[in-house]
Design a protein around this motif. Structure first.
Motif, mmCIF file in Angstrom:
data_model
loop_
_atom_site.group_PDB
_atom_site.id
_atom_site.type_symbol
_atom_site.label_atom_id
_atom_site.label_comp_id
_atom_site.label_asym_id
_atom_site.label_seq_id
_atom_site.Cartn_x
_atom_site.Cartn_y
_atom_site.Cartn_z
ATOM 1 N N ARG A 90 -3.690 10.617 10.289
ATOM 2 C CA ARG A 90 -3.541 10.971 11.707
ATOM 3 C C ARG A 90 -2.186 10.537 12.237
ATOM 4 N NH1 ARG A 90 -4.059 8.255 16.315
ATOM 5 N NH2 ARG A 90 -4.810 6.408 15.208
ATOM 6 N N GLN A 91 -1.745 9.330 11.869
ATOM 7 C CA GLN A 91 -0.437 8.847 12.324
ATOM 8 C C GLN A 91 0.700 9.705 11.765
ATOM 9 O OE1 GLN A 91 -2.897 7.015 11.172
ATOM 10 N NE2 GLN A 91 -3.148 5.127 12.337
ATOM 11 N N LEU A 92 0.561 10.115 10.498
ATOM 12 C CA LEU A 92 1.605 10.935 9.895
ATOM 13 C C LEU A 92 1.674 12.313 10.541
ATOM 14 C CD1 LEU A 92 3.720 10.755 7.636
ATOM 15 C CD2 LEU A 92 2.078 11.856 6.116
ATOM 16 N N ARG A 93 0.528 12.864 10.848
ATOM 17 C CA ARG A 93 0.511 14.173 11.517
ATOM 18 C C ARG A 93 1.178 14.085 12.889
ATOM 19 N NH1 ARG A 93 -4.582 14.894 11.588
ATOM 20 N NH2 ARG A 93 -4.743 16.014 9.613
ATOM 21 N N LYS A 94 0.973 12.984 13.576
ATOM 22 C CA LYS A 94 1.601 12.774 14.883
ATOM 23 C C LYS A 94 3.121 12.730 14.754
ATOM 24 C CE LYS A 94 1.747 9.412 18.677
ATOM 25 N NZ LYS A 94 1.203 8.106 19.162
ATOM 26 N N VAL A 95 3.628 12.053 13.728
ATOM 27 C CA VAL A 95 5.074 11.978 13.507
ATOM 28 C C VAL A 95 5.623 13.364 13.182
ATOM 29 C CG1 VAL A 95 6.888 11.012 12.048
ATOM 30 C CG2 VAL A 95 4.975 9.576 12.774
ATOM 31 N N ALA A 96 4.870 14.146 12.398
ATOM 32 C CA ALA A 96 5.345 15.459 11.960
ATOM 33 C C ALA A 96 5.441 16.461 13.096
ATOM 34 C CB ALA A 96 4.420 16.003 10.869
ATOM 35 N N VAL A 97 4.791 16.190 14.225
ATOM 36 C CA VAL A 97 4.896 17.093 15.373
ATOM 37 C C VAL A 97 6.328 17.109 15.904
ATOM 38 C CG1 VAL A 97 4.184 17.428 17.775
ATOM 39 C CG2 VAL A 97 2.481 16.873 16.024
ATOM 40 N N HIS A 105 9.149 15.359 14.161
ATOM 41 C CA HIS A 105 10.175 15.166 13.154
ATOM 42 C C HIS A 105 9.864 15.948 11.876
ATOM 43 C CE1 HIS A 105 11.674 11.817 15.596
ATOM 44 N NE2 HIS A 105 10.433 11.366 15.653
ATOM 45 N N ASP A 106 10.910 16.195 11.097
ATOM 46 C CA ASP A 106 10.726 16.684 9.739
ATOM 47 C C ASP A 106 10.376 15.472 8.880
ATOM 48 O OD1 ASP A 106 11.429 19.412 10.201
ATOM 49 O OD2 ASP A 106 13.514 18.767 10.357
ATOM 50 N N VAL A 107 9.245 15.525 8.200
ATOM 51 C CA VAL A 107 8.725 14.360 7.492
ATOM 52 C C VAL A 107 8.793 14.574 5.983
ATOM 53 C CG1 VAL A 107 6.727 12.860 7.127
ATOM 54 C CG2 VAL A 107 7.200 13.788 9.400
ATOM 55 N N LEU A 108 9.325 13.564 5.307
ATOM 56 C CA LEU A 108 9.336 13.533 3.849
ATOM 57 C C LEU A 108 8.566 12.296 3.406
ATOM 58 C CD1 LEU A 108 10.232 14.191 0.958
ATOM 59 C CD2 LEU A 108 12.403 13.034 1.449
ATOM 60 N N ALA A 109 7.553 12.487 2.573
ATOM 61 C CA ALA A 109 6.776 11.376 2.018
ATOM 62 C C ALA A 109 7.185 11.175 0.567
ATOM 63 C CB ALA A 109 5.279 11.669 2.114
ATOM 64 N N ILE A 110 7.694 9.992 0.261
ATOM 65 C CA ILE A 110 8.092 9.662 -1.111
ATOM 66 C C ILE A 110 7.016 8.750 -1.686
ATOM 67 C CG2 ILE A 110 9.832 8.599 -2.574
ATOM 68 C CD1 ILE A 110 11.935 9.344 -0.590
ATOM 69 N N LEU A 133 -1.081 14.646 2.579
ATOM 70 C CA LEU A 133 0.316 14.810 2.981
ATOM 71 C C LEU A 133 0.601 16.259 3.375
ATOM 72 C CD1 LEU A 133 2.094 12.646 0.243
ATOM 73 C CD2 LEU A 133 1.713 12.046 2.644
ATOM 74 N N ARG A 134 0.072 17.185 2.589
ATOM 75 C CA ARG A 134 0.279 18.600 2.902
ATOM 76 C C ARG A 134 -0.385 18.969 4.227
ATOM 77 N NH1 ARG A 134 -1.139 20.260 -1.584
ATOM 78 N NH2 ARG A 134 -3.344 20.648 -1.170
ATOM 79 N N ALA A 135 -1.608 18.464 4.454
ATOM 80 C CA ALA A 135 -2.312 18.772 5.702
ATOM 81 C C ALA A 135 -1.613 18.162 6.901
ATOM 82 C CB ALA A 135 -3.753 18.261 5.606
ATOM 83 N N ALA A 136 -0.923 17.047 6.701
ATOM 84 C CA ALA A 136 -0.213 16.392 7.797
ATOM 85 C C ALA A 136 1.123 17.059 8.097
ATOM 86 C CB ALA A 136 -0.002 14.917 7.477
#
Length: 297
Positions: A195-202, A204-209, A264-267
Motif C-alpha cells: 500500500r505504501q509503495l502504491r502511494k509513492v507510485a502515484v 513518482h516513477d518507482v524502481l524496486a531493486i 511490485l507490478r500491482a503497485a
C-alpha cells in the motif's frame, strides 16, 4: 566491504571508479533519465492510440480536430531521485561474491551515478532496523553523491522490520515529482508494504531493486545446518540431507519471490533483481538499456 574505515574507503573508491567507467562506457548517448517517466515539460501533440495514458489527453486539440490527441512531454532534467535503502540485519547475509548489504551499497552507487550524470539531485532515506531512519537531503554534484554513498556504506545494521516505514518516508514530507528507488530484499510480506509503495507510485516513477542471495532460493545438501535469523537471533537446526525438505524450501522460496514480483507490478513499480552471485553492474546496464528501448518505442 568489511574492515576498518581505511580499507572501506579504498573499496568505495574502487567501486565508484568501476561504476563510472562501466556505466559511462556502456550507456553512451543523450540523457534520457533512469526511468522512462513522462517528464514535466509540455511538448507536441499526436493522435491517441490504444494504450496511451488518458491522463495526458490534449483536450483543446481534441476539441478542434474532433480526433483524440495526447500531449507529449519532454523529460525534465531538474528532477530529484530519492533512494530508500533497507540496511536492516537481514542484509548482513551472503554466501556468494558479497553480502547483500554490499550489493545494496553497489546498487545505490550505480543509481546515484546515473542521477548526477544528468545534472539532477539525489537524496536518501536509510533504514537501520529498529534504529530508525537516517535522512540525507537531495543534492547535486559528484562530491555530494560520493558523500552519500559513504554514509550508506557506514550505516550500522540493526534487527527489526522496517520496510513499510522506509517506503512511507518517501512520501513524507511530500516531494516534487521525480524518481524513487527502493533497495531491499523484500523479505517482509507484501501486504505490509504494498500500500505504501502504491502511494509513492502515484506521484513518482518507482524502481524496486530486489537483492537476492542464491541460498535464499535453495538449500545445499550439507547435513545438519544451523540457521540464524538475523532479525530475531533465533536459531533453527535443519537437516539439509532431507531431499523432501529441500524441495519444499525451494518451492516456498519460489512462491515468495513470485509474490514479491506480483506485488511490485500491482503497485506500479518497475522491478530490477540483483543477485550476490552475478555481475550486478551488467544487470543494471541491461535494465537501463531496456528502459531506453521502451521509451524509444
Amino acid at each position: 566491504m568489511t574492515g576498518g574505515p581505511p580499507g572501506r574507503s579504498a573499496v568505495l573508491n574502487r567501486l565508484q571508479l568501476l561504476v563510472s567507467r562501466r556505466l559511462d562506457g556502456l550507456l553512451q548517448g543523450d540523457y534520457l533519465g533512469l526511468l522512462p517517466g513522462p517528464g514535466s515539460e509540455a511538448g507536441e501533440s499526436r493522435e491517441y492510440v490504444t494504450g496511451d495514458d488518458v491522463r495526458r489527453m490534449d483536450w483543446p486539440v481534441t476539441a478542434r480536430t474532433a480526433v483524440p490527441h495526447v500531449r507529449l512531454t519532454v523529460a525534465d532534467r531538474e528532477l530529484e531521485t530519492w533512494l530508500a535503502i533497507d540496511m536492516s540485519a537481514s542484509q548482513s547475509f551472503g554466501t556468494a561474491a558479497m553480502l547483500k548489504r554490499d550489493l545494496a551499497v553497489a546498487a545505490a552507487a550505480a543509481m546515484t551515478h546515473l542521477t548526477v550524470r544528468g545534472g539532477n539531485r539525489v537524496g536518501a532515506v536509510i533504514a537501520c532496523g529498529t534504529g530508525g531512519l537516517l535522512r540525507r537531503p537531495a543534492r547535486g554534484g559528484r562530491l555530494a553523491a560520493q558523500g552519500l554513498i559513504r554514509t550508506i556504506a557506514n550505516t550500522t545494521a540493526a534487527p527489526g522490520a522496517c520496510l513499510p516505514q522506509l517506503i512511507e518516508a518517501l512520501s513524507r514530507p511530500p516531494r516534487r515529482r521525480g524518481v524513487a528507488v527502493v533497495i531491499s530484499d523484500f523479505l517482509e510480506p507484501p501486504q505490509g508494504w504494498q500500500r505504501q509503495l502504491r502511494k509513492v507510485a502515484v506521484r513518482h516513477d518507482v524502481l524496486a531493486i530486489e537483492l537476492l542471495d542464491p541460498r535464499e532460493l535453495e538449500l545445499p545438501d550439507v547435513g545438519v545446518l544451523d540457521l540464524i535469523d538475523p532479525e530475531t537471533g533465533a536459531v533453527h537446526s535443519v537437516q539439509t540431507s532431507d531431499r523432501a525438505l529441500r524441495e519444499r524450501y525451494a518451492q516456498a522460496a519460489a512462491q515468495q519471490r513470485a509474490d514479491v514480483e506480483a506485488a511490485l507490478r500491482a503497485a506500479g513499480a518497475r522491478h530490477l533483481r540483483l543477485r550476490t552471485d552475478s555481475d550486478w553492474l551488467t544487470d543494471v546496464v541491461k535494465f537501463v538499456v531496456s528502459q531506453r528501448f521502451r521509451r524509444g518505442r
